[in-house]
Motif scaffolding. Structure first.
Motif, PDB file in Angstrom:
ATOM      1  N   GLN A 208      26.588  91.064  23.549  1.00 56.33           N
ATOM      2  CA  GLN A 208      26.571  91.357  24.305  1.00 56.33           C
ATOM      3  C   GLN A 208      25.375  92.299  24.305  1.00 56.33           C
ATOM      4  O   GLN A 208      25.397  92.933  23.650  1.00 56.33           O
ATOM      5  CB  GLN A 208      26.926  92.199  24.952  1.00 56.33           C
ATOM      6  CG  GLN A 208      28.520  91.356  26.146  1.00 56.33           C
ATOM      7  CD  GLN A 208      29.402  91.888  26.856  1.00 56.33           C
ATOM      8  OE1 GLN A 208      28.777  92.964  27.776  1.00 56.33           O
ATOM      9  NE2 GLN A 208      30.214  91.188  27.615  1.00 56.33           N
ATOM     10  N   ASN A 209      23.856  92.084  24.837  1.00 54.36           N
ATOM     11  CA  ASN A 209      22.777  93.169  24.915  1.00 54.36           C
ATOM     12  C   ASN A 209      23.129  94.624  25.737  1.00 54.36           C
ATOM     13  O   ASN A 209      23.810  94.066  27.128  1.00 54.36           O
ATOM     14  CB  ASN A 209      21.489  92.527  25.164  1.00 54.36           C
ATOM     15  CG  ASN A 209      21.510  91.407  24.628  1.00 54.36           C
ATOM     16  OD1 ASN A 209      21.387  91.380  23.548  1.00 54.36           O
ATOM     17  ND2 ASN A 209      21.116  90.022  24.965  1.00 54.36           N
ATOM     18  N   PHE A 210      23.426  95.329  25.393  1.00 55.19           N
ATOM     19  CA  PHE A 210      23.671  96.568  26.404  1.00 55.19           C
ATOM     20  C   PHE A 210      22.441  97.436  24.788  1.00 55.19           C
ATOM     21  O   PHE A 210      22.886  97.857  23.928  1.00 55.19           O
ATOM     22  CB  PHE A 210      24.208  97.457  25.481  1.00 55.19           C
ATOM     23  CG  PHE A 210      24.916  98.404  26.781  1.00 55.19           C
ATOM     24  CD1 PHE A 210      25.539  97.481  27.938  1.00 55.19           C
ATOM     25  CD2 PHE A 210      24.947  99.427  26.234  1.00 55.19           C
ATOM     26  CE1 PHE A 210      25.882  98.995  28.841  1.00 55.19           C
ATOM     27  CE2 PHE A 210      25.371 100.319  26.680  1.00 55.19           C
ATOM     28  CZ  PHE A 210      25.921 100.185  28.197  1.00 55.19           C
ATOM     29  N   GLN A 211      22.063  98.145  26.195  1.00 60.39           N
ATOM     30  CA  GLN A 211      20.387  98.919  26.476  1.00 60.39           C
ATOM     31  C   GLN A 211      21.430 100.715  26.200  1.00 60.39           C
ATOM     32  O   GLN A 211      21.769 100.943  27.460  1.00 60.39           O
ATOM     33  CB  GLN A 211      19.456  99.081  27.198  1.00 60.39           C
ATOM     34  CG  GLN A 211      18.270 100.252  26.684  1.00 60.39           C
ATOM     35  CD  GLN A 211      17.084  99.956  27.698  1.00 60.39           C
ATOM     36  OE1 GLN A 211      17.239  99.147  28.988  1.00 60.39           O
ATOM     37  NE2 GLN A 211      15.930 101.026  27.382  1.00 60.39           N
ATOM     38  N   ALA A 212      20.967 101.461  24.941  1.00 60.96           N
ATOM     39  CA  ALA A 212      21.123 102.625  24.170  1.00 60.96           C
ATOM     40  C   ALA A 212      21.003 103.282  25.798  1.00 60.96           C
ATOM     41  O   ALA A 212      19.811 103.437  26.143  1.00 60.96           O
ATOM     42  CB  ALA A 212      21.256 103.400  23.003  1.00 60.96           C
ATOM     43  N   PRO A 213      22.418 104.801  26.289  1.00 66.27           N
ATOM     44  CA  PRO A 213      21.731 105.109  27.278  1.00 66.27           C
ATOM     45  C   PRO A 213      20.547 106.443  26.998  1.00 66.27           C
ATOM     46  O   PRO A 213      20.526 107.404  26.036  1.00 66.27           O
ATOM     47  CB  PRO A 213      23.124 106.327  27.515  1.00 66.27           C
ATOM     48  CG  PRO A 213      24.166 105.248  26.740  1.00 66.27           C
ATOM     49  CD  PRO A 213      23.903 104.133  26.046  1.00 66.27           C
ATOM     50  N   ARG A 214      19.770 106.828  28.241  1.00 69.46           N
ATOM     51  CA  ARG A 214      19.042 107.675  27.765  1.00 69.46           C
ATOM     52  C   ARG A 214      19.852 109.048  27.014  1.00 69.46           C
ATOM     53  O   ARG A 214      20.203 109.503  27.134  1.00 69.46           O
ATOM     54  CB  ARG A 214      17.827 107.946  28.986  1.00 69.46           C
ATOM     55  CG  ARG A 214      17.288 109.027  28.723  1.00 69.46           C
ATOM     56  CD  ARG A 214      16.361 109.523  30.408  1.00 69.46           C
ATOM     57  NE  ARG A 214      15.983 107.911  30.779  1.00 69.46           N
ATOM     58  CZ  ARG A 214      15.351 108.134  32.071  1.00 69.46           C
ATOM     59  NH1 ARG A 214      15.559 109.324  33.076  1.00 69.46           N
ATOM     60  NH2 ARG A 214      14.650 106.999  33.102  1.00 69.46           N
ATOM     61  N   GLY A 215      18.597 109.219  26.031  1.00 63.32           N
ATOM     62  CA  GLY A 215      19.264 110.042  24.726  1.00 63.32           C
ATOM     63  C   GLY A 215      20.053 109.987  24.115  1.00 63.32           C
ATOM     64  O   GLY A 215      20.833 111.110  22.960  1.00 63.32           O
ATOM     65  N   TYR A 216      20.177 108.648  23.979  1.00 65.33           N
ATOM     66  CA  TYR A 216      21.765 108.630  22.780  1.00 65.33           C
ATOM     67  C   TYR A 216      20.695 108.598  21.230  1.00 65.33           C
ATOM     68  O   TYR A 216      20.141 107.717  21.638  1.00 65.33           O
ATOM     69  CB  TYR A 216      21.993 107.287  23.181  1.00 65.33           C
ATOM     70  CG  TYR A 216      23.842 106.963  22.450  1.00 65.33           C
ATOM     71  CD1 TYR A 216      25.027 107.508  22.548  1.00 65.33           C
ATOM     72  CD2 TYR A 216      23.270 106.901  20.978  1.00 65.33           C
ATOM     73  CE1 TYR A 216      25.771 107.310  21.683  1.00 65.33           C
ATOM     74  CE2 TYR A 216      24.132 106.274  20.368  1.00 65.33           C
ATOM     75  CZ  TYR A 216      25.710 106.700  20.668  1.00 65.33           C
ATOM     76  OH  TYR A 216      26.673 106.140  19.828  1.00 65.33           O
ATOM     77  N   PRO A 217      21.088 109.301  20.627  1.00 68.89           N
ATOM     78  CA  PRO A 217      20.888 109.227  18.886  1.00 68.89           C
ATOM     79  C   PRO A 217      20.854 107.841  18.415  1.00 68.89           C
ATOM     80  O   PRO A 217      21.571 107.724  17.859  1.00 68.89           O
ATOM     81  CB  PRO A 217      21.403 110.219  18.012  1.00 68.89           C
ATOM     82  CG  PRO A 217      22.848 110.255  18.870  1.00 68.89           C
ATOM     83  CD  PRO A 217      22.740 110.662  20.573  1.00 68.89           C
ATOM     84  N   MET A 218      19.763 107.009  18.504  1.00 67.35           N
ATOM     85  CA  MET A 218      19.420 105.652  17.952  1.00 67.35           C
ATOM     86  C   MET A 218      18.605 105.618  16.717  1.00 67.35           C
ATOM     87  O   MET A 218      17.314 106.649  16.889  1.00 67.35           O
ATOM     88  CB  MET A 218      19.097 104.514  18.954  1.00 67.35           C
ATOM     89  CG  MET A 218      19.768 103.982  19.755  1.00 67.35           C
ATOM     90  SD  MET A 218      21.976 103.539  18.964  1.00 67.35           S
ATOM     91  CE  MET A 218      21.302 102.436  18.677  1.00 67.35           C
TER      92      MET A 218
END
Length: 365
Positions: A208-218
């Motif tokens: 599943q494609n899923f964008q990391a929440p804003r501020g999540y350290p990727m």
């Protein structure tokens, strides 16, 4: 959770949470347990009902169906027992059903064909269960790592929370208040751990494609695909935990609070919800910006202004110019009507209901 209902019988009821289809492993456990302890009788069911009957569906008596099955199917002394309607015309109570199962003078053992069908299904277990497991290396916030260290089985609930997410639960993932923030609101450490899950769970996360929440350290993609995959899987697990935890918490608060408190909480969360919708809208716009979808809409003409000075670039003009909803609707209906080529269709039916009669297309006549 155990409870003694009379002087001689103790009833124990438990719930197991998992999101794959390996009911067979539980069946093996219960058959083995009741064989080792002859005084124990067991029942097992899931959201689909008596799953043991599903395994032996082609050998069951015609009267046995999901409506008649409750309190009639038991595992006792390593075999399946079914209470027939000749013994209990109506659904028996649990106490009466168990009394019949324990009574050696009453034959409740299921037919050999049913026993054989179930045994064929669970043959080779639990050893075969190991083939269905997958171990993945992931990067997760320290609170998530702590939870998984104490209760590894909760990975199933996290995957379920992520896979079954909706617009409401995604609001929790956008905030990440529980698993990405410390007690004082500070950030938390990201750690590398190994997680064991079924192959089905891994597929639900990875595909599943899923964008990391804003501020999540990727990490940056330049750091390599392996590290990115570890971080992405960990991010999905962390979001699943956040959504699962916050939903359980919300349900508990709703049960304990009155309507006024719920309304006050809703007002208090308005700013946070607005922030989520803004973040969600930004993510959608970013994804759509790489497509030609935005160019397919007719836009309202920009009002003429006499302001002097540098003008915005074309991209900014297109972004700020609103879509003409009415014009796009009319164009879409007319294009659909034209494609019918005079034959019946949805566009002509819709226009007819509105009392609109469209003349033939002169270009095609």
């Amino acid at each position: 959770m155990g409870a003694s209902l009379d002087d001689s019988t103790v009833y124990n009821h438990s719930s197991l949470y998992y999101n794959d289809m390996f009911n067979e492993w539980l069946a093996v456990l219960l058959f083995t347990l009741t064989r080792a302890f002859p005084d124990i009788a067991a029942r097992a069911w899931d959201s689909d009902g008596e799953f043991l009957l599903i395994e032996a569906a082609f050998t069951l008596p015609r009267w046995l169906d999901p409506e008649s099955a409750p309190n009639r199917v038991f595992i006792f002394r390593g075999e399946l027992h079914i209470l027939p309607p000749s013994l209990f015309p109506e659904t028996p109570s649990l106490e009466a059903a168990l009394a019949a199962v324990y009574d050696d003078s009453i034959d409740t053992r299921a037919a050999d064909a049913i026993q054989a069908a179930i045994q064929r299904r669970i043959a080779g277990l639990p050893e075969k269960a190991a083939e269905n497991l997958h171990t993945a290396r992931v990067i997760v916030p320290a609170p998530v790592a702590k939870v998984l260290k104490e209760e590894p089985c909760l990975i199933a609930r996290a995957v379920e929370g992520f896979y079954d997410r909706d617009i409401d639960t995604m609001k929790h993932a956008a905030r990440m208040e529980k698993f990405l923030k410390g007690p004082g609101g500070e950030g938390v450490e990201m750690v590398i751990i190994t997680v064991r899950m079924t192959r089905a769970m891994y597929a639900q996360l990875a595909q599943q494609n899923f964008q990391a929440p804003r501020g999540y350290p990727m990490p940056r993609r330049e750091e390599g695909p392996e590290k990115w995959m570890e971080a992405e899987l960990g991010m999905k697990i962390a979001c699943g935990f956040e959504m699962m935890y916050q939903e359980r918490r919300r349900q508990g608060e709703e049960d304990d609070s009155d309507e006024d408190n719920d309304f006050a909480e809703e007002l208090g969360d308005k700013d946070v919800d607005d922030s989520f919708m803004e973040s969600y809208s930004d993510a959608l716009n970013k994804e759509l910006s790489s497509t030609t979808l935005e160019k397919s809409f007719a836009r309202a003409p920009r009002p003429e202004t006499n302001n002097e000075g540098p003008s915005d670039d074309a991209a900014t003009d297109a972004e700020m110019t609103p879509v003409d909803v009415d014009l796009n609707l009319v164009e879409s209906i007319l294009n659909s009507y034209s494609s019918q080529q005079g034959l019946p269709g949805p566009a002509s039916n819709l226009l007819g209901l509105m009392g609109v009669k469209v003349p033939p297309d002169a270009k095609k006549s």
